[in-house]
Design an enzyme around this catalytic site. Sequence first.
Site, PDB file in Angstrom:
ATOM      1  N   ASN A   7       0.876  -1.168   0.000  1.00  0.00           N
ATOM      2  CA  ASN A   7       0.000   0.000   0.000  1.00  0.00           C
ATOM      3  C   ASN A   7       0.916   1.222   0.000  1.00  0.00           C
ATOM      4  O   ASN A   7       1.433   1.626   1.043  1.00  0.00           O
ATOM      5  CB  ASN A   7      -0.892  -0.032   1.254  1.00  0.00           C
ATOM      6  N   ARG A  91      -2.517  -2.192  -3.433  1.00  0.00           N
ATOM      7  CA  ARG A  91      -3.728  -1.419  -3.232  1.00  0.00           C
ATOM      8  C   ARG A  91      -3.643  -0.214  -4.167  1.00  0.00           C
ATOM      9  O   ARG A  91      -2.662   0.529  -4.153  1.00  0.00           O
ATOM     10  CB  ARG A  91      -3.809  -0.926  -1.796  1.00  0.00           C
ATOM     11  N   HIS A 180     -13.260   2.659  -0.395  1.00  0.00           N
ATOM     12  CA  HIS A 180     -13.242   1.612   0.650  1.00  0.00           C
ATOM     13  C   HIS A 180     -13.839   0.305   0.113  1.00  0.00           C
ATOM     14  O   HIS A 180     -14.318  -0.526   0.880  1.00  0.00           O
ATOM     15  CB  HIS A 180     -14.093   2.006   1.880  1.00  0.00           C
ATOM     16  N   ARG A 241     -13.121  15.670   7.067  1.00  0.00           N
ATOM     17  CA  ARG A 241     -13.833  15.944   5.807  1.00  0.00           C
ATOM     18  C   ARG A 241     -15.296  16.284   6.078  1.00  0.00           C
ATOM     19  O   ARG A 241     -15.929  15.668   6.930  1.00  0.00           O
ATOM     20  CB  ARG A 241     -13.776  14.718   4.895  1.00  0.00           C
ATOM     21  N   GLU A 384      -8.382  -5.423   4.727  1.00  0.00           N
ATOM     22  CA  GLU A 384      -8.186  -5.110   3.311  1.00  0.00           C
ATOM     23  C   GLU A 384      -6.973  -5.834   2.753  1.00  0.00           C
ATOM     24  O   GLU A 384      -6.973  -6.286   1.607  1.00  0.00           O
ATOM     25  CB  GLU A 384      -8.053  -3.593   3.132  1.00  0.00           C
TER      26      GLU A 384
END
Length: 399
Positions: A7, A91, A180, A241, A384
């Site tokens: 990643n 990823r 996601h 956010r 993940e």
Amino acid sequence: MKVLVINAGSSSLKYQLINTDNNDVIAKGLCERIGIDGSKLTHKPTGKQNAEIVSPMASHADAIKLVIAALLDKEHGVIGSMDEIGAVGHRVVHGGEAFSGSVIIDDEVKKALEECSELAPLHNPANLMGISACEEVMPGVPQVGVFDTAFHQTMKPEAYLYGIPYELYEKHKIRKYGFHGTSHKYVSNRAAKLLGKPIEELKIITCHLGNGSSITAVDGGKSVDTSMGFTPLAGVIMGTRSGVIDPAIIPFVMEKEGLSIKEIDELLNKKSGVLGISGLSSDFRDLETEANNGNERAKLALDMFINSVKRYIGYYACAMGGVDAIVFTAGIGENNGPMRAQIVECAEFMGVKIDPEKNKIRGEEIDISAPDAKVKTLVIPTNEELMIALDTKALVEGK
Ligand code: ADP
């Protein structure tokens, strides 16, 4: 097969070496400050002493070289030779409309990824650097790209288009992509296993609640709608956010506050969310402490988060014409029982009911529903990296 999961960020690179025969993590670690002074690698081999390697890393290729050396090291290594690594799974944040599933990386894929970079300027170029670095350091080892957006490519146009001129979609690919996806796919599949039913027969709402949060409606194993949008800024209010706001606020604030495009973008991505509301922190643990100490704005921020998650639960239950299970995952979803309880409280009328004792358990795969609940509530820690490793193995072995 042993799969190295990568990643890559702009100045960091996380990795896990996973044995896909038993899903064990053989080693994991993190390279920090790539291309900056003071680069270091923290290597955590399972069952052995951790190692901290301080060494300059001018590029992602340097970082990968150090990772390989750490994996092979006599003391803290976990493999005898590089040949043991059967494949690398990367990823990749944005696959645009080009990728609806994971792919073996070749020149054509890399070209398509470069084209998607405009859609994820902070992430895709870094992901591509990770891919090039592995090609350079591990020639001949198959590389697979696993996209955050791919799982959501099953959404229909009525779910993914925005109410703006259609030409903007045609010209600039402006639409909802969702993110996601690897997590939503993983936890929805685990939910079906836990419930002992084929995923094709289930309607699931997956709530990935962390620093970044997104909610997905998974009908029959397919994403039919999700809360993030063209970028990961949309949907619920998050750590920093804003989530969804009236778009007219943007030009209004720019004019009133004299902000540039870059400044408004930063305001919405980095200075908003529960941080912006509380004026204190983006971390939900800090906010809880402060709310318990009587800080009204911290409490307001938490209440706004709960409210925004509820909205999507109601919306998606209706969009799917029902719901069999609500799944909580990621930092907040896995660990924060009181928050889960406050979120699902609103859905009691549709048969959601949790067992307060079971809801106290943290970070474990568990059905927290009350015995008489018609709709199940599950906590499923996301993984993940494992999903990336399993997708990589399946593609490389041609399954
Ligand atoms: P990211 O999106 O960066 O992967 P995470 O999934 O790690 O984020 O979630 C981070 C959030 O989860 C933080 O707000 C943090 O407060 C919360 N969190 C993490 N661990 C716990 C815990 N043990 N108890 C309560 N909240 C937690």
